[in-house]
Design a protein around this motif. Structure first.
Motif, short mmCIF file in Angstrom:
data_model
loop_
_atom_site.label_atom_id
_atom_site.label_comp_id
_atom_site.label_asym_id
_atom_site.label_seq_id
_atom_site.Cartn_x
_atom_site.Cartn_y
_atom_site.Cartn_z
N ALA A 99 46.13 39.94 47.61
CA ALA A 99 45.42 38.97 46.78
C ALA A 99 46.25 37.71 46.52
O ALA A 99 45.75 36.76 45.92
CB ALA A 99 45.03 39.61 45.45
N GLY A 100 47.51 37.71 46.95
CA GLY A 100 48.35 36.54 46.77
C GLY A 100 49.15 36.52 45.48
O GLY A 100 49.69 35.48 45.10
N VAL A 101 49.22 37.65 44.79
CA VAL A 101 50.00 37.71 43.55
C VAL A 101 51.47 37.50 43.88
O VAL A 101 52.03 38.19 44.74
CB VAL A 101 49.81 39.08 42.84
CG1 VAL A 101 50.68 39.14 41.58
CG2 VAL A 101 48.35 39.30 42.50
N PRO A 102 52.16 36.55 43.21
CA PRO A 102 53.59 36.31 43.48
C PRO A 102 54.42 37.55 43.19
O PRO A 102 54.15 38.29 42.23
CB PRO A 102 53.95 35.17 42.51
CG PRO A 102 52.64 34.51 42.19
CD PRO A 102 51.61 35.60 42.21
N TYR A 103 55.44 37.76 44.01
CA TYR A 103 56.27 38.96 43.85
C TYR A 103 56.99 38.98 42.52
O TYR A 103 57.28 40.05 41.98
CB TYR A 103 57.29 39.04 45.00
CG TYR A 103 56.65 39.12 46.36
CD1 TYR A 103 55.80 40.18 46.69
CD2 TYR A 103 56.88 38.15 47.33
CE1 TYR A 103 55.19 40.26 47.93
CE2 TYR A 103 56.28 38.22 48.58
CZ TYR A 103 55.44 39.27 48.87
OH TYR A 103 54.84 39.35 50.10
N ASP A 104 57.30 37.81 41.97
CA ASP A 104 58.05 37.78 40.71
C ASP A 104 57.19 38.13 39.50
O ASP A 104 57.69 38.18 38.38
CB ASP A 104 58.73 36.42 40.51
CG ASP A 104 57.74 35.25 40.51
OD1 ASP A 104 56.52 35.49 40.58
OD2 ASP A 104 58.20 34.10 40.44
N ALA A 106 37.15 49.01 43.80
CA ALA A 106 36.23 47.92 43.45
C ALA A 106 36.52 46.65 44.22
O ALA A 106 35.75 45.69 44.15
CB ALA A 106 36.32 47.64 41.95
N GLN A 107 37.64 46.63 44.99
CA GLN A 107 38.07 45.42 45.70
C GLN A 107 38.11 44.22 44.75
O GLN A 107 37.64 43.12 45.06
CB GLN A 107 37.12 45.14 46.87
CG GLN A 107 37.28 46.09 48.04
CD GLN A 107 38.59 45.88 48.78
OE1 GLN A 107 38.78 44.88 49.46
NE2 GLN A 107 39.52 46.81 48.63
N ALA A 108 38.71 44.46 43.58
CA ALA A 108 38.71 43.45 42.52
C ALA A 108 40.02 42.69 42.43
O ALA A 108 40.21 41.89 41.51
CB ALA A 108 38.42 44.13 41.17
N GLN A 109 40.94 42.91 43.38
CA GLN A 109 42.26 42.30 43.25
C GLN A 109 42.23 40.79 43.30
O GLN A 109 43.00 40.10 42.61
CB GLN A 109 43.21 42.86 44.33
CG GLN A 109 42.83 42.55 45.76
CD GLN A 109 41.95 43.63 46.37
OE1 GLN A 109 41.26 44.35 45.65
NE2 GLN A 109 41.98 43.75 47.69
N HIS A 110 41.32 40.21 44.11
CA HIS A 110 41.24 38.76 44.21
C HIS A 110 40.70 38.13 42.93
O HIS A 110 41.23 37.11 42.45
CB HIS A 110 40.37 38.36 45.40
CG HIS A 110 40.92 38.81 46.73
ND1 HIS A 110 41.94 38.14 47.36
CD2 HIS A 110 40.61 39.87 47.51
CE1 HIS A 110 42.23 38.77 48.50
NE2 HIS A 110 41.43 39.81 48.62
N LYS A 111 39.66 38.74 42.36
CA LYS A 111 39.11 38.25 41.09
C LYS A 111 40.11 38.45 39.96
O LYS A 111 40.21 37.61 39.04
CB LYS A 111 37.80 38.95 40.78
CG LYS A 111 36.64 38.56 41.68
CD LYS A 111 36.33 37.06 41.53
CE LYS A 111 35.18 36.64 42.45
NZ LYS A 111 34.92 35.17 42.34
N LEU A 112 40.86 39.53 40.02
CA LEU A 112 41.87 39.78 39.00
C LEU A 112 42.91 38.66 39.03
O LEU A 112 43.29 38.13 37.97
CB LEU A 112 42.54 41.14 39.23
CG LEU A 112 43.76 41.45 38.36
CD1 LEU A 112 43.40 41.43 36.88
CD2 LEU A 112 44.38 42.79 38.75
#
Length: 475
Positions: free
Chosen positions: A367-372, A325-331
């Motif tokens: 999507a830029g989710v922090p690794y932590d 769905a390429q939804a990672q950015h919206k998530l």
């Protein structure tokens, strides 16, 4: 400085860069730079190969000139295709690309072996010939097997192919291939008739197909990792034949790393590698799972979002559907709204989530989710019972409680994310279909589970709007 000395120094430098790059790939924080470092090492090794031209006698140069030109053309085509396809490929197609690259590496190793075996001049020692046969066998199996894996992942081959006596057929083909290889190496001493050598490679390619076709879709991440190890080993063996240190070291590093990853992934599924390769796990249409009690209870995206907005702790279990769905950015946009409201949010990653090792980690990093915020299964599984809400987006088999409780289920014994232990579970999925393994998910029928139907990206947009409207437009 002589060309040979430059080649030797380049091989040493390339080997160091390969090892250092792989070390940096072991952490998501440094993985990107590790890939660049290893890539520089490969560039050094490739450019050094052209120095051989300056180290041969003048009499040999005309023949080598033709080979050098052909090598340069092949290199240009390969770089151009890789650059174009690498830029174009979608995240959902990344596993297919990895499978293709595995196959190309194995095919290259097999081609090197074929050239050595088809040489009509010179004496071949027994050990180099045996090593050549082993490298050629593994490389050819990796080539055809990886192509089948690619076709399965890309939807060009659906389901599995199993016949009565499958293991006997596979064993017979492999034994025949081995006998031909030993004949070429030990009896013919590398001077076998080209038809015999051709038959050896043909049977090796056929075995790769026969070995991969029966394997179900849920095992594809393990299969990709296994063929990655095969390719590395094949390259290492052929590097020994060519007396190329860079190829030997790179091949052994990739082979050992791929083997370790394969073992770890098989362990994560509570199965042995032999069980993955030789069992009938996967969607064959004849599994008996038993009746599932309960019913699927739908929920609105906005209601689910508001529930998470007022939760203390939310754990997210992503899967391949998120990539589709390429939804990672919206998530992640939704997650930032939750964290701004004081909600503790964590991502739980199953070792075989997606279609290849690390697929979800790469997707979330994009999507830029922090690794932590990203946790492996063993580090976060004990926290689900403390979570107010667990949300499953695009995952299926990796969150199915049947793996723990239903001995009749084909996935029984596979470690899963303990999503069902959360106080409330929301599952975002497009419809009521089964997972990649073809197994019905008991989680969807649980009392504490509601299903939010729809495309993941559209659902996340609705959830974002619901939280923003609740918080006065997000201010």
């Amino acid at each position: 400085m002589s060309p040979q000395l430059l080649i030797d120094i380049s091989a040493l430098l390339a080997s160091f860069l390969f090892i250092y790059g792989l070390k940096r790939m072991s952490s998501p924080v440094t993985a990107r730079s590790g890939i660049v470092v290893a890539g520089v090492g490969m560039l050094v090794a490739v450019l050094a190969a052209f120095l051989y031209y300056f180290g041969v006698s003048e009499a040999a140069k005309p023949h080598l000139t033709t080979n050098t030109i052909l090598a340069a053309i092949a290199l240009g085509v390969g770089v151009g295709w890789a650059w174009w396809s690498g830029k174009k490929v979608a995240m959902t197609s990344m596993p297919q690309m990895v499978a293709l690259y595995n196959g190309m590496g194995g095919g290259a190793a097999a081609a090197i072996g074929a050239v050595e075996l088809l040489k009509t001049s010179g004496h071949h020692g027994a050990l180099p010939l045996v090593v050549t046969i082993i490298g050629s066998l593994i490389g050819a199996i990796s080539l055809s097997g990886s192509l089948i894996a690619w076709a399965k992942l890309d939807g060009r081959i659906n389901g599995t192919w199993r016949v009565k006596g499958q293991q006997l057929i596979n064993g017979t083909v492999f034994l025949a291939t081995l006998v031909l290889g030993l004949y070429i190496a030990l009896v013919a001493e590398g001077h076998a008739h080209p038809a015999v050598t051709g038959a050896f490679f043909a049977l090796a390619l056929i075995f790769g197909v026969l070995m991969t076709m029966p394997i179900g879709g849920a095992d594809m991440p393990v299969v990709i990792s296994l063929y990655n190890a095969f390719t590395g080993l094949a390259v290492g063996f052929e590097g020994y034949v060519l007396q190329n240190p860079a190829l030997m070291i790179a091949g052994m590093v990739v082979g050992s790393a791929g083997t370790l990853l394969t073992l770890l992934m098989a362990k994560a599924m509570n199965r042995s590698v032999a069980n993955v390769i030789f069992s009938n796990f996967g969607p064959a249409g004849d599994e008996v799972q038993g009746e599932i009690k309960g019913s699927q209870k739908p929920a609105e995206a906005g209601d689910a979002a508001i529930n998470m907005r007022y939760a203390s702790k939310v754990i997210i279990a992503p899967g391949y559907g998120l990539a589709v769905a390429q939804a990672q950015h919206k998530l992640f946009e939704f997650v930032k709204l939750l964290t701004d409201a004081g909600v503790e949010v964590k991502f739980a990653i199953h070792p075989v989530a997606g279609r290849m090792p690390g697929h979800m980690n790469v997707l979330l990093a994009e999507a830029g989710v922090p690794y932590d915020m990203i946790f492996d299964m063993e580090d976060v599984n004990g926290e689900f019972k403390e979570a107010d809400v667990a949300i499953v987006i695009g995952a299926n088999d990796t969150v199915n409680p049947a793996a723990r409780t239903n001995k009749s289920s084909p996935i029984y014994g596979m470690p899963i994310l303990n999503v069902d232990q959360a106080k409330q579970v929301y599952v975002v999925k497009r419809g009521q279909g089964k997972g990649y393994s073809g197994v019905e998910n008991e989680l969807f029928f649980a009392d504490n589970t509601n299903l939010v139907y729809g495309d993941a990206q559209k659902v996340m947009v609705q959830m974002i709007q619901a939280v923003k409207s609740l918080d006065g437009g997000g201010h």
